[in-house]
Design a protein around this motif. Sequence first.
Motif, PDB file in Angstrom:
ATOM      1  N   ALA A 106       0.860  -1.189   0.000  1.00 20.59           N
ATOM      2  CA  ALA A 106       0.000   0.000   0.000  1.00 20.59           C
ATOM      3  C   ALA A 106       0.893   1.235   0.000  1.00 20.59           C
ATOM      4  O   ALA A 106       2.097   1.136   0.222  1.00 20.59           O
ATOM      5  CB  ALA A 106      -0.893   0.002   1.232  1.00 20.59           C
ATOM      6  N   HIS A 107       0.305   2.409  -0.237  1.00 15.23           N
ATOM      7  CA  HIS A 107       1.120   3.622  -0.152  1.00 15.23           C
ATOM      8  C   HIS A 107       0.618   4.524   0.969  1.00 15.23           C
ATOM      9  O   HIS A 107      -0.566   4.487   1.339  1.00 15.23           O
ATOM     10  CB  HIS A 107       1.205   4.362  -1.495  1.00 15.23           C
ATOM     11  CG  HIS A 107      -0.072   4.971  -1.982  1.00 15.23           C
ATOM     12  ND1 HIS A 107      -0.437   6.259  -1.669  1.00 15.23           N
ATOM     13  CD2 HIS A 107      -1.063   4.482  -2.766  1.00 15.23           C
ATOM     14  CE1 HIS A 107      -1.598   6.537  -2.261  1.00 15.23           C
ATOM     15  NE2 HIS A 107      -2.005   5.473  -2.920  1.00 15.23           N
ATOM     16  N   ILE A 108       1.529   5.306   1.532  1.00 14.57           N
ATOM     17  CA  ILE A 108       1.195   6.095   2.723  1.00 14.57           C
ATOM     18  C   ILE A 108       1.350   7.599   2.488  1.00 14.57           C
ATOM     19  O   ILE A 108       1.255   8.378   3.421  1.00 14.57           O
ATOM     20  CB  ILE A 108       2.043   5.633   3.941  1.00 14.57           C
ATOM     21  CG1 ILE A 108       3.531   5.562   3.593  1.00 14.57           C
ATOM     22  CG2 ILE A 108       1.549   4.281   4.426  1.00 14.57           C
ATOM     23  CD1 ILE A 108       4.419   5.179   4.776  1.00 14.57           C
ATOM     24  N   HIS A 266      -7.743   8.713   3.140  1.00 12.74           N
ATOM     25  CA  HIS A 266      -8.082   7.275   3.041  1.00 12.74           C
ATOM     26  C   HIS A 266      -7.224   6.635   1.938  1.00 12.74           C
ATOM     27  O   HIS A 266      -6.831   5.482   2.058  1.00 12.74           O
ATOM     28  CB  HIS A 266      -9.553   7.090   2.674  1.00 12.74           C
ATOM     29  CG  HIS A 266     -10.528   7.337   3.785  1.00 12.74           C
ATOM     30  ND1 HIS A 266     -10.410   6.764   5.035  1.00 12.74           N
ATOM     31  CD2 HIS A 266     -11.671   8.073   3.829  1.00 12.74           C
ATOM     32  CE1 HIS A 266     -11.442   7.140   5.795  1.00 12.74           C
ATOM     33  NE2 HIS A 266     -12.209   7.945   5.093  1.00 12.74           N
ATOM     34  N   ASP A 267      -7.032   7.383   0.851  1.00 13.61           N
ATOM     35  CA  ASP A 267      -6.137   6.956  -0.236  1.00 13.61           C
ATOM     36  C   ASP A 267      -4.710   7.286   0.193  1.00 13.61           C
ATOM     37  O   ASP A 267      -4.317   8.436   0.096  1.00 13.61           O
ATOM     38  CB  ASP A 267      -6.526   7.669  -1.531  1.00 13.61           C
ATOM     39  CG  ASP A 267      -5.614   7.315  -2.691  1.00 13.61           C
ATOM     40  OD1 ASP A 267      -4.767   6.427  -2.540  1.00 13.61           O
ATOM     41  OD2 ASP A 267      -5.742   7.961  -3.753  1.00 13.61           O
ATOM     42  N   ASP A 268      -3.911   6.358   0.693  1.00 12.57           N
ATOM     43  CA  ASP A 268      -4.222   4.947   0.673  1.00 12.57           C
ATOM     44  C   ASP A 268      -4.043   4.352   2.057  1.00 12.57           C
ATOM     45  O   ASP A 268      -3.799   3.161   2.204  1.00 12.57           O
ATOM     46  CB  ASP A 268      -3.295   4.281  -0.354  1.00 12.57           C
ATOM     47  CG  ASP A 268      -3.591   2.829  -0.585  1.00 12.57           C
ATOM     48  OD1 ASP A 268      -4.750   2.440  -0.489  1.00 12.57           O
ATOM     49  OD2 ASP A 268      -2.643   2.074  -0.839  1.00 12.57           O
ATOM     50  N   LYS A 296       5.402   8.208  -2.243  1.00 11.08           N
ATOM     51  CA  LYS A 296       5.508   8.777  -3.595  1.00 11.08           C
ATOM     52  C   LYS A 296       4.609   8.152  -4.662  1.00 11.08           C
ATOM     53  O   LYS A 296       4.790   8.417  -5.853  1.00 11.08           O
ATOM     54  CB  LYS A 296       6.976   8.716  -4.095  1.00 11.08           C
ATOM     55  CG  LYS A 296       7.932   9.637  -3.341  1.00 11.08           C
ATOM     56  CD  LYS A 296       7.723  11.083  -3.722  1.00 11.08           C
ATOM     57  CE  LYS A 296       8.634  12.023  -2.956  1.00 11.08           C
ATOM     58  NZ  LYS A 296       8.122  12.364  -1.605  1.00 11.08           N
ATOM     59  N   GLU A 297       3.596   7.365  -4.235  1.00 14.55           N
ATOM     60  CA  GLU A 297       2.694   6.805  -5.239  1.00 14.55           C
ATOM     61  C   GLU A 297       1.925   7.901  -5.944  1.00 14.55           C
ATOM     62  O   GLU A 297       1.680   7.839  -7.148  1.00 14.55           O
ATOM     63  CB  GLU A 297       1.728   5.806  -4.592  1.00 14.55           C
ATOM     64  CG  GLU A 297       0.964   4.942  -5.592  1.00 14.55           C
ATOM     65  CD  GLU A 297      -0.257   5.617  -6.225  1.00 14.55           C
ATOM     66  OE1 GLU A 297      -0.692   5.178  -7.299  1.00 14.55           O
ATOM     67  OE2 GLU A 297      -0.783   6.605  -5.651  1.00 14.55           O
ATOM     68  N   GLU A 298       1.564   8.927  -5.183  1.00 11.56           N
ATOM     69  CA  GLU A 298       0.722   9.982  -5.753  1.00 11.56           C
ATOM     70  C   GLU A 298       1.453  10.828  -6.793  1.00 11.56           C
ATOM     71  O   GLU A 298       0.824  11.604  -7.515  1.00 11.56           O
ATOM     72  CB  GLU A 298       0.152  10.880  -4.641  1.00 11.56           C
ATOM     73  CG  GLU A 298      -0.801  10.160  -3.689  1.00 11.56           C
ATOM     74  CD  GLU A 298      -2.085   9.671  -4.354  1.00 11.56           C
ATOM     75  OE1 GLU A 298      -2.289   9.942  -5.557  1.00 11.56           O
ATOM     76  OE2 GLU A 298      -2.869   8.994  -3.672  1.00 11.56           O
ATOM     77  N   THR A 299       2.768  10.723  -6.854  1.00 11.35           N
ATOM     78  CA  THR A 299       3.494  11.459  -7.889  1.00 11.35           C
ATOM     79  C   THR A 299       4.151  10.498  -8.881  1.00 11.35           C
ATOM     80  O   THR A 299       5.038  10.891  -9.638  1.00 11.35           O
ATOM     81  CB  THR A 299       4.554  12.400  -7.278  1.00 11.35           C
ATOM     82  OG1 THR A 299       5.388  11.639  -6.387  1.00 11.35           O
ATOM     83  CG2 THR A 299       3.905  13.526  -6.490  1.00 11.35           C
ATOM     84  N   MET A 438     -12.459  10.737  -3.873  1.00  9.99           N
ATOM     85  CA  MET A 438     -11.025  10.443  -3.820  1.00  9.99           C
ATOM     86  C   MET A 438     -10.191  11.696  -4.104  1.00  9.99           C
ATOM     87  O   MET A 438     -10.526  12.464  -4.998  1.00  9.99           O
ATOM     88  CB  MET A 438     -10.668   9.344  -4.823  1.00  9.99           C
ATOM     89  CG  MET A 438      -9.300   8.721  -4.578  1.00  9.99           C
ATOM     90  SD  MET A 438      -8.735   7.744  -5.981  1.00  9.99           S
ATOM     91  CE  MET A 438      -9.924   6.419  -6.008  1.00  9.99           C
ATOM     92  N   HIS A 439      -9.141  11.873  -3.334  1.00 13.82           N
ATOM     93  CA  HIS A 439      -8.184  12.988  -3.414  1.00 13.82           C
ATOM     94  C   HIS A 439      -8.754  14.313  -2.914  1.00 13.82           C
ATOM     95  O   HIS A 439      -8.081  15.334  -3.011  1.00 13.82           O
ATOM     96  CB  HIS A 439      -7.614  13.156  -4.824  1.00 13.82           C
ATOM     97  CG  HIS A 439      -6.615  12.094  -5.188  1.00 13.82           C
ATOM     98  ND1 HIS A 439      -5.683  12.268  -6.177  1.00 13.82           N
ATOM     99  CD2 HIS A 439      -6.382  10.873  -4.683  1.00 13.82           C
ATOM    100  CE1 HIS A 439      -4.937  11.174  -6.277  1.00 13.82           C
ATOM    101  NE2 HIS A 439      -5.348  10.307  -5.380  1.00 13.82           N
ATOM    102  N   ALA A 440      -9.985  14.320  -2.422  1.00 11.32           N
ATOM    103  CA  ALA A 440     -10.517  15.529  -1.782  1.00 11.32           C
ATOM    104  C   ALA A 440      -9.957  15.605  -0.361  1.00 11.32           C
ATOM    105  O   ALA A 440      -9.478  14.606   0.171  1.00 11.32           O
ATOM    106  CB  ALA A 440     -12.042  15.477  -1.758  1.00 11.32           C
TER     107      ALA A 440
END
Length: 463
Positions: A106-108, A266-268, A296-299, A438-440
Amino acid sequence: MSKNEELREKLFYSAEHACKKISDDELKTADSFAEGYKKFMSACKTEREVVDFVKKLAHENGFVTFDPKASYKAGDKVIYNNRGKAVILAVIGKRPVEEGVHIAAAHIDSPRLDLKPNPLYEEAEFALFKTHYYGGIKKYQWTAIPLALHGVVVKADGTSVEVNIGEDAGDPKFVVTDLLPHLAAEQMKRSLAEGIKGEELNILIGSRPFKDDEGSESVKLNIMNILNEKYGIVEADFLSAELEAVPAFGADDVGFDRSLIGAYGHDDRVCAYPSVMAVLEAGEPEYTALTVLADKEETGSDGNTGLNSSYMAYFIGDLARMQGGVASIALSNSECLSADVNAAFDPTFPGVYEKMNTSFANRGIVVTKYTGSRGKGGTSDASAEFMGRVRRLFNENGVVWQVGELGKVDEGGGGTVAKYVASHNIDVVDVGVPVLSMHAPYEVISKLDLYMAYKGFLTFFTK
Ligand code: MN
Ligand code: MN
């Protein structure tokens, strides 16, 4: 049941609300699991804070710091901390590591506003911070909400100071201001994407001048003086800092029936938390169990703490080598649940979802065979064989699950860490919790789906 109904039952497939599939006792278990999750969510808002939390919890549960020169036996529990921003928990299995390990990844990291390297300025007797947003956000959502500031500053002498302000009762908050509607006629003509621009995401941090000061930038001087007194920092220390502005609110129940949870990130972390809880309870598994929490999953998973780095493969290679095994064989025999969220169907915006292949909150964890965009661009498409393996595993162990794509074909798309895991020749499929908004700054998930994620990861580690 009529004959035709029996035939339908036998031949047709449909996913249903998890409430219809579980006992009242399990429902209670799921609700109490959510209480721990809410505390975790309120306490951990950044990748560094998740790593600290997990490190502490793991040590309390018998994990020891990983030593690449040591050797471990079945049931041993180790923790590998990658720069305080990513972490691996492993429970050594009975079988040789060369036969493969079972990974939940998972990513943090979560979308947020990072301070720029040189952030502090004064304008019109306000002090503000310049930011650079991190991850995919709808920028307008980040104005006019209370923000907290988290992170670390490395000072000129090499010592570092941790910052966490805006979370405790009585702490000041910070905010990105927005234009009043009365004067927003021109702004309202902008597209939603441009409604607030990147360079307009400036955080308000103060407004009083330094006492008895007649010089320039007196408000900035006052703020810098407060920061110097509190943290011992000077303006140049921002150059070597990672400061993240995140929503200042905690996690709450949502709905009269308290079936949902609203929170930032929540993500993630909704997959990170259950994958940690599952590995803590893995006992002495047949195959070595790994929970991998990546940054760094989000980038795009780049950088040495993201899963496009080799740290996970190095770690598995080290485990194999300790037993006289070969890293490439261990990796090639491994399996991974890429634990990430998917978009839950939102009845207010039905047009972007294809209802037969989208995930719904409360129907259990969503198995996403492929992500990507357009013609499955940029995806790791799980094989029918691995889908079949996960399907049997979940069905045989009472894990309520569903399948889902991320929206309609050609509507958009997204990716996960799955393809970076797959690049090591590991079987991988995305499994996670459906999320609304998601992402809000305030995302929503279902308690039952959270619990099924935990049950799914535990099943994967132990069955
Ligand atoms: Mn994600
Ligand atoms: Mn995301």
